[in-house]
Motif scaffolding. Sequence first.
Motif, PDB file in Angstrom:
ATOM      1  N   PRO A   1       0.827  -1.218   0.000  1.00 44.46           N
ATOM      2  CA  PRO A   1       0.000   0.000   0.000  1.00 44.46           C
ATOM      3  C   PRO A   1       0.857   1.263   0.000  1.00 44.46           C
ATOM      4  N   ILE A   2       0.358   2.301  -0.672  1.00 42.91           N
ATOM      5  CA  ILE A   2       1.119   3.544  -0.769  1.00 42.91           C
ATOM      6  C   ILE A   2       1.249   4.225   0.586  1.00 42.91           C
ATOM      7  N   SER A   3       0.387   3.887   1.516  1.00 45.01           N
ATOM      8  CA  SER A   3       0.432   4.504   2.838  1.00 45.01           C
ATOM      9  C   SER A   3       1.403   3.802   3.790  1.00 45.01           C
ATOM     10  N   ARG A   4       2.032   2.710   3.348  1.00 44.87           N
ATOM     11  CA  ARG A   4       2.902   1.933   4.245  1.00 44.87           C
ATOM     12  C   ARG A   4       4.171   2.701   4.580  1.00 44.87           C
ATOM     13  N   TYR A   5       4.476   2.813   5.875  1.00 44.35           N
ATOM     14  CA  TYR A   5       5.688   3.490   6.346  1.00 44.35           C
ATOM     15  C   TYR A   5       6.720   2.444   6.701  1.00 44.35           C
ATOM     16  N   LEU A   6       7.900   2.481   6.057  1.00 44.83           N
ATOM     17  CA  LEU A   6       8.897   1.428   6.203  1.00 44.83           C
ATOM     18  C   LEU A   6      10.125   1.872   6.970  1.00 44.83           C
ATOM     19  N   ASP A   7      10.227   3.137   7.359  1.00 41.25           N
ATOM     20  CA  ASP A   7      11.380   3.566   8.148  1.00 41.25           C
ATOM     21  C   ASP A   7      11.209   3.163   9.610  1.00 41.25           C
ATOM     22  N   ASP A   8      12.178   3.541  10.405  1.00 39.02           N
ATOM     23  CA  ASP A   8      12.124   3.232  11.829  1.00 39.02           C
ATOM     24  C   ASP A   8      10.967   3.990  12.461  1.00 39.02           C
ATOM     25  N   ARG A   9      10.044   3.276  13.081  1.00 37.56           N
ATOM     26  CA  ARG A   9       8.871   3.920  13.659  1.00 37.56           C
ATOM     27  C   ARG A   9       9.252   4.807  14.845  1.00 37.56           C
ATOM     28  N   TRP A  10      10.417   4.581  15.394  1.00 36.42           N
ATOM     29  CA  TRP A  10      10.842   5.391  16.524  1.00 36.42           C
ATOM     30  C   TRP A  10      11.002   6.861  16.122  1.00 36.42           C
ATOM     31  N   SER A  11      11.187   7.131  14.825  1.00 42.61           N
ATOM     32  CA  SER A  11      11.411   8.504  14.372  1.00 42.61           C
ATOM     33  C   SER A  11      10.169   9.372  14.560  1.00 42.61           C
ATOM     34  N   GLN A  12       8.978   8.752  14.642  1.00 40.23           N
ATOM     35  CA  GLN A  12       7.783   9.575  14.848  1.00 40.23           C
ATOM     36  C   GLN A  12       7.745  10.158  16.244  1.00 40.23           C
ATOM     37  N   TYR A  13       8.469   9.546  17.161  1.00 46.40           N
ATOM     38  CA  TYR A  13       8.555  10.092  18.508  1.00 46.40           C
ATOM     39  C   TYR A  13       9.776  10.996  18.670  1.00 46.40           C
ATOM     40  N   ASN A  14      10.679  10.956  17.722  1.00 40.96           N
ATOM     41  CA  ASN A  14      11.861  11.807  17.740  1.00 40.96           C
ATOM     42  C   ASN A  14      12.029  12.440  16.356  1.00 40.96           C
ATOM     43  N   PRO A  15      11.139  13.360  16.000  1.00 44.03           N
ATOM     44  CA  PRO A  15      11.210  13.951  14.663  1.00 44.03           C
ATOM     45  C   PRO A  15      12.455  14.831  14.496  1.00 44.03           C
ATOM     46  N   SER A  16      12.842  15.018  13.254  1.00 38.25           N
ATOM     47  CA  SER A  16      13.942  15.930  12.937  1.00 38.25           C
ATOM     48  C   SER A  16      13.454  17.365  13.064  1.00 38.25           C
ATOM     49  N   THR A  17      14.342  18.240  13.470  1.00 38.98           N
ATOM     50  CA  THR A  17      13.969  19.639  13.670  1.00 38.98           C
ATOM     51  C   THR A  17      14.995  20.551  13.008  1.00 38.98           C
ATOM     52  N   GLN A  18      14.536  21.708  12.598  1.00 42.81           N
ATOM     53  CA  GLN A  18      15.378  22.770  12.068  1.00 42.81           C
ATOM     54  C   GLN A  18      14.921  24.082  12.702  1.00 42.81           C
ATOM     55  N   ASP A  19      15.873  24.860  13.178  1.00 38.65           N
ATOM     56  CA  ASP A  19      15.591  26.187  13.709  1.00 38.65           C
ATOM     57  C   ASP A  19      16.405  27.193  12.898  1.00 38.65           C
ATOM     58  N   ARG A  20      15.729  28.178  12.345  1.00 41.47           N
ATOM     59  CA  ARG A  20      16.388  29.166  11.478  1.00 41.47           C
ATOM     60  C   ARG A  20      16.164  30.562  12.044  1.00 41.47           C
ATOM     61  N   TYR A  21      17.259  31.300  12.182  1.00 35.62           N
ATOM     62  CA  TYR A  21      17.204  32.687  12.623  1.00 35.62           C
ATOM     63  C   TYR A  21      17.752  33.560  11.499  1.00 35.62           C
ATOM     64  N   LEU A  22      17.060  34.642  11.221  1.00 37.84           N
ATOM     65  CA  LEU A  22      17.487  35.519  10.132  1.00 37.84           C
ATOM     66  C   LEU A  22      17.201  36.962  10.521  1.00 37.84           C
ATOM     67  N   ALA A  23      18.209  37.798  10.404  1.00 37.46           N
ATOM     68  CA  ALA A  23      18.060  39.228  10.661  1.00 37.46           C
ATOM     69  C   ALA A  23      18.597  39.984   9.454  1.00 37.46           C
ATOM     70  N   GLY A  24      17.898  41.040   9.065  1.00 37.49           N
ATOM     71  CA  GLY A  24      18.314  41.817   7.914  1.00 37.49           C
ATOM     72  C   GLY A  24      18.019  43.281   8.092  1.00 37.49           C
ATOM     73  N   GLN A  25      18.850  44.104   7.495  1.00 36.97           N
ATOM     74  CA  GLN A  25      18.664  45.552   7.568  1.00 36.97           C
ATOM     75  C   GLN A  25      18.831  46.132   6.175  1.00 36.97           C
ATOM     76  N   SER A  26      17.978  47.057   5.831  1.00 36.24           N
ATOM     77  CA  SER A  26      18.075  47.733   4.538  1.00 36.24           C
ATOM     78  C   SER A  26      17.642  49.176   4.723  1.00 36.24           C
ATOM     79  N   HIS A  27      18.114  50.022   3.847  1.00 38.51           N
ATOM     80  CA  HIS A  27      17.713  51.427   3.896  1.00 38.51           C
ATOM     81  C   HIS A  27      17.618  51.946   2.472  1.00 38.51           C
TER      82      HIS A  27
END
Length: 396
Positions: A366-392
Motif C-alpha cells: 500500500p502507498i500509505s505503508r511506512y517502512l522507516d524506523d517507527r521510533w522517528s515519529q517520537y523523535n522527529p527531525s527539527t530545524q531552527d532558522r534565525y534571520l536578521a536583515g537591515q536595509s535602507h
Amino acid sequence: MNFPLQARSPLVLALTGLFPLASMASNTQDYAIPPGALGNALNRLAAVDGWQIVYDAALAEHQSSPGVQGRHTREEALNLLLAAAPLQAKVVGDNTVALEPAAKPAGTPVSGAEQQPHSGPVSLGTVEVSDSYAHPRYQAEQELRQRYYIPRSTTATKTDTPIMETPMSIQVVPRQVMDDQQVIDIKDAVKNVSGVQSADDFYVNFNIRGFDTNNNIYRNGLRLTNLSALETANLSQVEVLKGPAAVLFGRLQPGGLVNLVTKRPLDQPYYSVQQQFGSYNLYRTTVDATGPVLDDGSLLYRANIAYRSNDSFRDFVSQENLLVAPSLTWRPIDPLEVNLDFEYQHYSFVQDGGIPAVGNRPAQIPISRYLDDRWSQYNPSTQDRYLAGQSHQASV
C-alpha cells in the motif's frame, strides 16, 4: 434564402430607391392570420409570402394588428395588417419590404418646435458631464486591479524601476494571487510563472529555463541557501528574474533566480487573522498586524506569525512549522527610510523514506505503508532558522 426578419434593436438601412407597394405582382391567396401583436402578425405574413420585412423594433412595439382573413393579394394582406398602425410599407428590393412611419396627413397640427425655423443658431439645453473615474464603483475596481498589477520591480536592477523599462524578463506573483490560491508554500506560488519548475528536493529548489538553482533562493536581493519549508505569510510578492544576472548577484546559474520580497509596515493600522483547513489534518493559522508605533508615523511595525501542522498520506509522517517575522521601519527624515527585519522558523518533521523498489518496479505494498524506523515519529527531525536583515533607502 427566404426568412422573416424582425429587428430586435434599432436598424439603419441605406435605401437607394423607394417604389410604391402597388408595383408588386398581384397574386391572391388565402390568409388566416389572427389579431394580435403587430410583430407576430408580420412574422406570420413573412413566413407565408416569403418576404423579408425590415423595420425598427421600436416602431412595432406596443402596436397591434387586426389580422387578415380570406383571399387577398399579399399587398392587400400587408396593408390590412398595418391598418391600425401608423406605418407604411416601401419596396426596397426583390421580396424585401421596409416599414417606416406613415407621413402625416395634410392639415395635421404640428408642435411649436416643428414650426420654429432653423435658419439661425439653436440654443441647446445644459449638458452635465461627470467624471466617471471619480465614481466609487470605478475606484473600487481600480483598487482591485492594482492588487494584481505590479508595475515595478527591484530584482533586475536593484533599483525601483518599471518592469516595462527593464531590459530583462521579469515575472511577479503578487500577494493577491497568493491569497486567491491560498498558497502556503513557495513552490506553489512559483507555479504561476512560466518556464519555472519546482525541483523534487528536500530544500527549496527550482529549475529556471532548464538550469538548476542549486538550492539557492534570494530574499530581498540577498542569497540564502539550503532552506526548506519556507512560509509565504510574510511575503508581499515573489519575483522571478529569467536569464543571466551575475553582474548584480554574483555567481549563479544562467537560468535566473527567485527573489522573495517581504512585507513592509504600513502607515495605517491593519489586523488580520486567518484559519485554514485541509486534507491529512492540515491546520494553518496566520496573524498579520501592522501600524504606526509613534503618532508622527516615523516608526512603524509589522508582525507576521504563521503556524502549520499536517500529516501525510503516509502513515506516521507529519510536519509542524512555526514562523515569527517582526519588522520595523524608521523614518528619521523625509527622504530616508531604514528597515529592520527578523525571522524565526521552527520546522519539525518525520522523514518520509518512500517505497523501495523490487527489481525495476516499486514494491507491491500500500502507498500509505511506512517502512522507516517507527521510533522517528517520537523523535522527529527539527530545524531552527534565525534571520536578521537591515536595509535602507533614500529618495532623491
